[in-house]
Design an enzyme around this catalytic site. Structure first.
Site, PDB file in Angstrom:
ATOM      1  N   VAL A 157       0.794  -1.192   0.091  1.00  0.00           N
ATOM      2  CA  VAL A 157       0.218  -0.002  -0.132  1.00  0.00           C
ATOM      3  C   VAL A 157       0.923   1.289  -0.248  1.00  0.00           C
ATOM      4  CG1 VAL A 157      -1.741   1.478   1.081  1.00  0.00           C
ATOM      5  CG2 VAL A 157      -1.897  -1.181   1.053  1.00  0.00           C
ATOM      6  N   ARG A 169      11.063  -0.843   7.471  1.00  0.00           N
ATOM      7  CA  ARG A 169      11.934  -1.847   7.981  1.00  0.00           C
ATOM      8  C   ARG A 169      13.274  -1.992   7.413  1.00  0.00           C
ATOM      9  NH1 ARG A 169       8.472  -6.645  10.318  1.00  0.00           N
ATOM     10  NH2 ARG A 169       7.935  -6.321   8.252  1.00  0.00           N
ATOM     11  N   GLU A 226     -10.642   5.812   5.836  1.00  0.00           N
ATOM     12  CA  GLU A 226     -11.396   5.143   4.802  1.00  0.00           C
ATOM     13  C   GLU A 226     -10.797   3.936   4.379  1.00  0.00           C
ATOM     14  OE1 GLU A 226     -14.643   6.791   3.219  1.00  0.00           O
ATOM     15  OE2 GLU A 226     -14.470   4.559   3.073  1.00  0.00           O
ATOM     16  N   ILE A 249     -13.786   1.160  -1.351  1.00  0.00           N
ATOM     17  CA  ILE A 249     -15.018   1.383  -1.620  1.00  0.00           C
ATOM     18  C   ILE A 249     -15.296   2.503  -0.496  1.00  0.00           C
ATOM     19  CG2 ILE A 249     -17.314   0.475  -1.287  1.00  0.00           C
ATOM     20  CD1 ILE A 249     -15.989  -2.453  -1.786  1.00  0.00           C
ATOM     21  N   GLY A 270      -2.448 -15.257  -4.138  1.00  0.00           N
ATOM     22  CA  GLY A 270      -2.184 -14.106  -3.712  1.00  0.00           C
ATOM     23  C   GLY A 270      -3.276 -13.424  -3.000  1.00  0.00           C
ATOM     24  N   LYS A 282     -13.694  -4.480  10.851  1.00  0.00           N
ATOM     25  CA  LYS A 282     -14.262  -3.892   9.765  1.00  0.00           C
ATOM     26  C   LYS A 282     -15.776  -3.968  10.474  1.00  0.00           C
ATOM     27  CE  LYS A 282     -11.391  -5.522   6.146  1.00  0.00           C
ATOM     28  NZ  LYS A 282     -11.168  -6.235   4.984  1.00  0.00           N
ATOM     29  N   GLY A 305      -6.021  -4.715  -1.615  1.00  0.00           N
ATOM     30  CA  GLY A 305      -5.001  -4.682  -2.988  1.00  0.00           C
ATOM     31  C   GLY A 305      -4.245  -3.342  -2.560  1.00  0.00           C
TER      32      GLY A 305
HETATM   33  N1  HSE Z   1      -7.078  -9.459   3.781  1.00  0.00           N
HETATM   34  C1  HSE Z   1      -8.232  -8.711   3.425  1.00  0.00           C
HETATM   35  C2  HSE Z   1      -9.205  -9.260   2.490  1.00  0.00           C
HETATM   36  C3  HSE Z   1      -7.955  -7.284   2.864  1.00  0.00           C
HETATM   37  O1  HSE Z   1      -8.938 -10.618   2.125  1.00  0.00           O
HETATM   38  O2  HSE Z   1     -10.267  -8.658   2.041  1.00  0.00           O
HETATM   39  C4  HSE Z   1      -7.301  -6.145   3.940  1.00  0.00           C
HETATM   40  O3  HSE Z   1      -8.270  -6.144   4.887  1.00  0.00           O
END
Ligand code: HSE
Length: 432
Positions: free
Chosen positions: A16, A47, A130, A137, A188, A206, A305
């Site tokens: 990100v 890091r 957000e 979204i 992935g 969430k 992503g």
């Molecule tokens: N690992 C989460 C997902 C994305 O598969 O939606 C990050 O919150």
């Protein structure tokens, strides 16, 4: 336009963070126009400084995140490290030194969002996130601002892409859970350690954030009832199909019918194919919001992503920068309603229960009696004799709406019947 740039510190430069830095560079002109001043990347804390980071001036890279977050000249700190620590300490330090913070850190917000908001209030800066819920979204801002004059009653969402991908594969290819998880890992979507996704922790964090904003109430991760995917079988998926349903891992935040409490939960559930969320496939996310005045709204898109998450971070960054220029602030935490968060037992829902029973006179009556004794009304019953030379049958019962506590007590009592050889699956039915 002001010529002196606003300075941004980036904490974390993984998938990100590197995308945030790239967009800041490639869209610099547009961002400056939209904000009213240029935005300068003033430091990047990582890091492993030896890793090559295309497009980032090596002179900006540091391993000392604490010093960067505490720099007096920084206007906005972007935290994309994740996890509770050192992120919490770094964010708090940024506030203390006058910087606004943009973060994608759902775990920290679900654990300690109120403390962070209090700290932002104390120092008169912004805390925006957000990107913490379903990446690109727009959800936090619509709930916090666009629907600020409405009354939200329900938020029903697919907020984890990995688990949606797994369930989608199980449904479309008939794959078992492990096989679908392996595919998600190979592509992935799932992390090397997929625990947070498949056990529902990610979705529960969430849900806590969404419930808090939607109901103007403090909701923490511990308040969210959580069940993961491990119990979902290919038989559940097939049974859902026969009922005209699909299986989704749902995050459900609801105001009680009397309006005096709220609930938040994450669990797999059967959802009618006619529900808009049923068509959310692969690793996409979507959130369905029901409110008094607006009615039903749906938000859909890529929920994970690098680029989609960076899109949300950049939106917040622009807002935080504009506020820095104007001397204003965005909305802080709104928890005035302070509604109690009820336990799962008080949720009103429907169950789909699949029982392995003896096929002999009186079994159906016995099973029906257990439901009646617990005040649970049956909607449909389907029986299918097992193939082969034995006397067993599958009994699939779908209930009407009842309290979860009564439904689970019913299942416990069913397990105690001699004629019930096993409870093959239990799944809630939502979205009607
Ligand atoms: N690992 C989460 C997902 C994305 O598969 O939606 C990050 O919150």
């Amino acid at each position: 336009m002001r010529t002196r740039p606003l300075k941004v510190a980036l904490l974390g430069c993984g998938v990100v963070g590197s995308e945030v830095a790239r967009i800041m560079t490639t869209h610099a002109e547009d961002l400056a126009q939209r904000i009213g001043a240029p935005v300068e990347l003033a430091g990047v804390a990582v890091r492993r400084p030896d890793r090559v980071r295309a497009g980032i001036d090596p002179a900006l890279v540091t391993t000392d995140a604490a010093a960067l977050a505490a720099r007096a000249d920084i206007d906005v700190v972007v935290e994309v490290i994740g996890g509770l620590e050192p992120a919490r300490t770094l964010i708090t330090s940024a506030f203390e030194h006058g910087a606004s913070v943009v973060t994608a850190n759902k775990a920290l917000l679900a654990e300690d969002g109120s403390t962070l908001h209090e700290s932002a209030d104390k120092y008169g800066v912004d805390l925006f996130y957000e990107a913490a819920v379903a990446a690109a979204i727009p959800l936090v801002r619509p709930l916090r601002e666009s629907l600020a004059g409405d009354k939200v009653n329900r938020v029903l969402g697919i907020v984890n892409g990995t688990t949606n991908f797994i369930l989608d594969r199980m449904e479309s290819t008939g794959a078992g859970y492990s096989e679908a998880l392996d595919e998600a890992t190979a592509l992935g979507y799932a992390e090397a350690d997929p625990t947070a996704d498949v056990e529902g922790f990610d979705a529960a964090a969430k849900a806590a954030i969404l419930a808090g904003i939607a109901f103007h109430t403090r909701v923490r991760l511990d308040d969210v009832h959580r069940e993961g995917l491990a119990e979902v079988t290919a038989a559940d998926i097939a049974s859902a199909k026969r009922m005209g349903c699909t299986v989704k891992l749902l995050a459900i935040c609801e105001r009680a019918a009397d309006g005096r409490s709220v609930t938040a939960r994450v669990h797999p559930a059967m959802l009618p194919l006619s529900h808009p969320l049923a068509s959310v496939r692969e690793a996409y996310n979507a959130v369905f919001v029901e409110s008094d005045a607006a009615g039903q709204l749906m938000f859909y898109g890529p929920g994970a992503g690098g680029s989609p998450t960076a899109s949300a971070v950049l939106g917040d960054l622009v807002a935080a920068c504009r506020n820095k220029l104007s001397g204003g602030r965005g909305p802080g935490e709104s928890a005035y309603a302070q509604l109690p968060v009820s336990p799962m037992g008080e949720v009103v829902t429907r169950y789909h229960i699949s029982l392995d029973v003896a096929d002999k006179p009186g079994v159906l009556a016995q099973v029906a009696m257990v439901f009646a004794e617990h005040g649970v009304s049956i909607d449909t019953v389907r029986q299918k004799g097992k193939e082969g030379p034995h006397d067993g049958a599958w009994l699939v019962v779908v209930t009407h709406r009842a309290q979860d506590a009564a439904l689970s007590a019913t299942v416990e009592a069913l397990r105690g019947l001699d004629t019930v050889r096993g409870v093959a699956s239990i799944m809630r039915v939502e979205g009607e």
